[in-house]
Design an enzyme around this catalytic site. Structure first.
Site, mmCIF file in Angstrom:
data_model
loop_
_atom_site.group_PDB
_atom_site.id
_atom_site.type_symbol
_atom_site.label_atom_id
_atom_site.label_comp_id
_atom_site.label_asym_id
_atom_site.label_seq_id
_atom_site.Cartn_x
_atom_site.Cartn_y
_atom_site.Cartn_z
ATOM 1 N N GLU A 77 -9.376 29.402 35.717
ATOM 2 C CA GLU A 77 -8.977 28.780 36.970
ATOM 3 C C GLU A 77 -10.207 28.082 37.559
ATOM 4 O O GLU A 77 -11.337 28.318 37.144
ATOM 5 C CB GLU A 77 -8.429 29.835 37.945
ATOM 6 C CG GLU A 77 -7.163 30.459 37.408
ATOM 7 C CD GLU A 77 -6.303 31.143 38.451
ATOM 8 O OE1 GLU A 77 -6.782 32.108 39.064
ATOM 9 O OE2 GLU A 77 -5.143 30.720 38.636
ATOM 10 N N CYS B 132 -10.660 41.883 41.398
ATOM 11 C CA CYS B 132 -10.536 42.014 39.936
ATOM 12 C C CYS B 132 -11.877 41.968 39.217
ATOM 13 O O CYS B 132 -12.073 42.650 38.224
ATOM 14 C CB CYS B 132 -9.650 40.901 39.416
ATOM 15 S SG CYS B 132 -10.208 39.285 39.961
ATOM 16 N N ASN C 195 -4.109 41.087 46.273
ATOM 17 C CA ASN C 195 -5.417 41.197 46.939
ATOM 18 C C ASN C 195 -5.859 39.906 47.630
ATOM 19 O O ASN C 195 -6.571 39.964 48.613
ATOM 20 C CB ASN C 195 -6.478 41.710 45.964
ATOM 21 C CG ASN C 195 -6.579 40.875 44.712
ATOM 22 O OD1 ASN C 195 -5.716 40.059 44.417
ATOM 23 N ND2 ASN C 195 -7.637 41.073 43.964
ATOM 24 N N GLU D 213 -4.898 35.769 34.485
ATOM 25 C CA GLU D 213 -6.046 36.296 35.234
ATOM 26 C C GLU D 213 -5.782 37.771 35.462
ATOM 27 O O GLU D 213 -4.992 38.136 36.332
ATOM 28 C CB GLU D 213 -6.174 35.564 36.578
ATOM 29 C CG GLU D 213 -6.587 34.118 36.460
ATOM 30 C CD GLU D 213 -8.012 33.948 35.970
ATOM 31 O OE1 GLU D 213 -8.740 34.947 35.803
ATOM 32 O OE2 GLU D 213 -8.393 32.790 35.714
HETATM 33 P P1 NAD Z 1 0.682 43.757 38.917
HETATM 34 O O1 NAD Z 1 0.398 43.451 37.507
HETATM 35 O O2 NAD Z 1 1.345 45.031 39.244
HETATM 36 O O3 NAD Z 1 1.575 42.612 39.573
HETATM 37 C C1 NAD Z 1 1.171 41.255 39.563
HETATM 38 C C2 NAD Z 1 2.377 40.391 39.808
HETATM 39 O O4 NAD Z 1 3.218 40.405 38.660
HETATM 40 C C3 NAD Z 1 3.248 40.806 40.976
HETATM 41 O O5 NAD Z 1 3.669 39.651 41.665
HETATM 42 C C4 NAD Z 1 4.433 41.475 40.294
HETATM 43 O O6 NAD Z 1 5.633 41.423 41.048
HETATM 44 C C5 NAD Z 1 4.561 40.643 39.040
HETATM 45 N N1 NAD Z 1 5.225 41.287 37.910
HETATM 46 C C6 NAD Z 1 5.290 42.597 37.618
HETATM 47 N N2 NAD Z 1 5.982 42.783 36.463
HETATM 48 C C7 NAD Z 1 6.348 41.560 36.020
HETATM 49 C C8 NAD Z 1 7.067 41.089 34.874
HETATM 50 N N3 NAD Z 1 7.539 41.922 33.946
HETATM 51 N N4 NAD Z 1 7.244 39.758 34.727
HETATM 52 C C9 NAD Z 1 6.741 38.889 35.641
HETATM 53 N N5 NAD Z 1 6.068 39.286 36.751
HETATM 54 C C10 NAD Z 1 5.863 40.602 36.932
HETATM 55 O O7 NAD Z 1 -0.732 43.631 39.649
HETATM 56 P P2 NAD Z 1 -1.077 43.997 41.169
HETATM 57 O O8 NAD Z 1 -1.076 45.481 41.269
HETATM 58 O O9 NAD Z 1 -0.261 43.185 42.087
HETATM 59 O O10 NAD Z 1 -2.567 43.444 41.256
HETATM 60 C C11 NAD Z 1 -3.676 44.146 40.841
HETATM 61 C C12 NAD Z 1 -4.123 43.685 39.470
HETATM 62 O O11 NAD Z 1 -4.361 42.290 39.481
HETATM 63 C C13 NAD Z 1 -5.431 44.312 39.056
HETATM 64 O O12 NAD Z 1 -5.373 44.671 37.703
HETATM 65 C C14 NAD Z 1 -6.431 43.201 39.256
HETATM 66 O O13 NAD Z 1 -7.578 43.302 38.476
HETATM 67 C C15 NAD Z 1 -5.613 41.997 38.908
HETATM 68 N N6 NAD Z 1 -6.197 40.796 39.509
HETATM 69 C C16 NAD Z 1 -6.783 39.862 38.694
HETATM 70 C C17 NAD Z 1 -7.371 38.731 39.232
HETATM 71 C C18 NAD Z 1 -8.052 37.709 38.362
HETATM 72 O O14 NAD Z 1 -8.242 36.585 38.799
HETATM 73 N N7 NAD Z 1 -8.434 38.025 37.152
HETATM 74 C C19 NAD Z 1 -7.336 38.529 40.610
HETATM 75 C C20 NAD Z 1 -6.723 39.486 41.412
HETATM 76 C C21 NAD Z 1 -6.145 40.609 40.841
#
Ligand code: NAD
Length: 483
Positions: free
Chosen positions: A457, A283, A152, A249
């Site tokens: 962060e 998020c 995002n 996060e």
């Molecule tokens: P996701 O969990 O599907 O993927 C996040 C990242 O993790 C990607 O780069 C993915 O390739 C990687 N990944 C996936 N499996 C992994 C593994 N087993 N080991 C290591 N890396 C792995 O999330 P998304 O769909 O890309 O993003 C949306 C989510 O992110 C939502 O839940 C949102 O709330 C959260 N988010 C949180 C924040 C925050 O600051 N708290 C900010 C933005 C998004």
């Protein structure tokens, strides 16, 4: 697109390609067209990036904080100078409207580089006097940090992790989300141009398997993930196996409480910012909007009116204020939740449909009469879907607001000062808002409690998560021993 990065990875100060890696198409969410292609990192690429980061770390840490900080601040300046082209690229990568990306992405990345660049020279240990003897502490880097991003905020996430890591003398290997692979490469390019030595900040592409390979590698000392809770659990567990430091996060299902004494116009603004900015893909969004019964209908009426003013369309057009979802898959997930909301008896107040045009556009959607047990009130949707719930009084709403596994953010709208602070104190959340929503300045800590995360962060708090303290005991006189 003139601004496209020239290869998949950025390692050791240069672009690197390895077409043996699985191809990943870059899709422009506003049209569904393929606008680029990168290749997932092969084991050889992962190895090369980690070696580059390992090799560069000692010399980077040996520079003074002033020198490291100067490079980060120079990178911030370059990022601001290129804000337009970086924002255009961010819009291609994510589909978010240029109206947003031009003020919230490279600008926020530059803020982090500037803030932590300024702080780099101030990082010190302390002196602890013990009679004649004394202890001093050294604030030391962790070593090689891995950053893993969500889709995002690709520029912001790459910068929010990179800036404090580098300020503390660490090096980084960053893996962007496979859905938005382009922007982090620009962050690497800019840091290098600003004077970061080769290997200090590297980017590799890939899906979860590449992330997992990085997390479990013995050369890595710290992992910072922005992603969903299920991914967070996996990454945290893998890091724990080797006792690595982590920042998590993760997701949220944050409450926003609107009391009947609130300024309705401000509360509607908060609800819009906390549900529809970036098409709801934020998020910390306040997606459970608790509205006190007396003002519920007035709130919904004004909200519907204001949503009618959203300009939905070509996100590169500066007039557009609402863009598509990031991908077809994300759009389908959100459509599933909209159907579930209807099946479970919530009242659809507005939106609910896909737009009849190319790209992954969904209407801003509001459900009212949502009850606590409904799926749309319990699970993170990560799209433009607001759930409005009614409440009677403060006691009732606080218990309900906190009744969730998540704890990322929470907000309250009221004119009653004492109540505002009491409610903020009662929220089980890492980031709270009073009469505002979703601000995220670099000066303030950002992060979650409960399942929403570990660590913080931004702000001075981030320094604790990218450095460690060594105590050095100094005896001034003779040393006695029992024998
Ligand atoms: P996701 O969990 O599907 O993927 C996040 C990242 O993790 C990607 O780069 C993915 O390739 C990687 N990944 C996936 N499996 C992994 C593994 N087993 N080991 C290591 N890396 C792995 O999330 P998304 O769909 O890309 O993003 C949306 C989510 O992110 C939502 O839940 C949102 O709330 C959260 N988010 C949180 C924040 C925050 O600051 N708290 C900010 C933005 C998004």
């Amino acid at each position: 697109m003139q601004t496209q990065p020239t290869a998949s990875h950025f390692i050791g100060g240069e672009y690197v390609e390895d077409t043996a890696g699985k191809p990943i198409d870059v899709i422009y969410p506003a049209t569904g067209e393929v606008i680029g292609r990168v290749h997932s990192a092969t084991p050889a690429i992962v190895d090369r990036a980690l070696e580059a980061a390992r090799g560069a770390q000692a010399a980077w840490a040996a520079m003074t904080g002033t020198e490291r900080g100067r490079i980060l601040r120079r990178a911030a300046d370059i990022m601001r100078e290129r804000n337009h082209e970086l924002s255009v690229l961010e819009t291609y990568d994510t589909g978010k409207p240029y109206q947003e990306t031009s003020v919230a992405d490279a600008t926020s990345g530059a803020d982090a580089l500037e803030y932590f660049g300024g702080m780099a020279a101030t990082l010190t240990g302390e002196h602890i006097q013990l009679g004649e003897d004394w202890v001093y502490t050294r604030r030391e880097p962790l070593g090689v940090c891995v950053g893993i991003g969500a889709w995002n905020y690709p520029t912001q996430i790459a910068s929010w992790k990179g800036a404090p890591a580098l300020a503390c003398g660490n090096t980084m290997v960053f893996k962007p989300s496979e859905t938005t692979p382009l922007c982090a490469l620009k962050v690497a390019e800019i840091l290098h141009e600003a004077g970061a030595p080769a290997g200090v900040y590297n980017v590799v592409q890939g899906l979860g398997d590449v992330g997992a390979a990085l997390v479990s590698d013995a050369r890595v000392d710290k992992v910072s993930l922005t992603g969903s809770v299920p991914t967070g659990r996996k990454v945290y567990a893998a890091a724990a196996a080797e006792m690595k430091h982590v920042t998590m996060e993760l997701g949220g299902k944050s409450p926003m409480i609107v009391f009947d004494d609130a300024d309705i116009e401000n509360a509607v603004s908060g609800a819009i910012l906390g549900n529809f900015y970036s098409s709801g893909q934020v998020c910390s969004n306040g997606t459970r909007v608790f509205v006190q019964k007396g003002i519920k209908e007035a709130f919904l009426a004004r909200l519907s009116e204001r949503l009618g003013q959203a300009v939905i369309g070509d996100p590169q057009d500066p007039a557009t204020s609402f863009g598509p979802m990031v991908s077809a898959r994300q759009m389908e997930i959100v459509q599933g939740y909209i159907a579930k909301g209807q099946d479970e008896g919530a009242r659809l107040v507005c939106g609910g449909n896909r737009l009849q045009r190319d790209g992954f556009f969904l209407e801003p959607t509001v459900f009212a009469d949502v009850t606590d047990g409904m799926t749309i009130a319990r699970e993170e949707i990560f799209g433009p879907v607001m759930a409005v719930l009614d409440f009677e009084d403060e006691g009732d709403v606080m218990a309900r607001a906190n009744d969730t596994e998540f704890g990322l953010a929470a907000g309250v709208f009221t004119r009653d000062l004492a109540r505002a602070h009491r409610v903020a104190a009662g929220f089980e959340a890492g980031t709270c808002y009073i009469n505002t929503y979703n601000d995220a300045p670099v000066e303030a800590p950002f992060g979650g409690v409960k399942a929403s995360g570990v660590g913080r962060e931004n702000s001075k708090a981030a320094i604790e998560h990218y450095s460690q303290v060594k105590s050095v005991y100094v005896r001034m006189g003779d040393l006695e021993a029992p024998f």
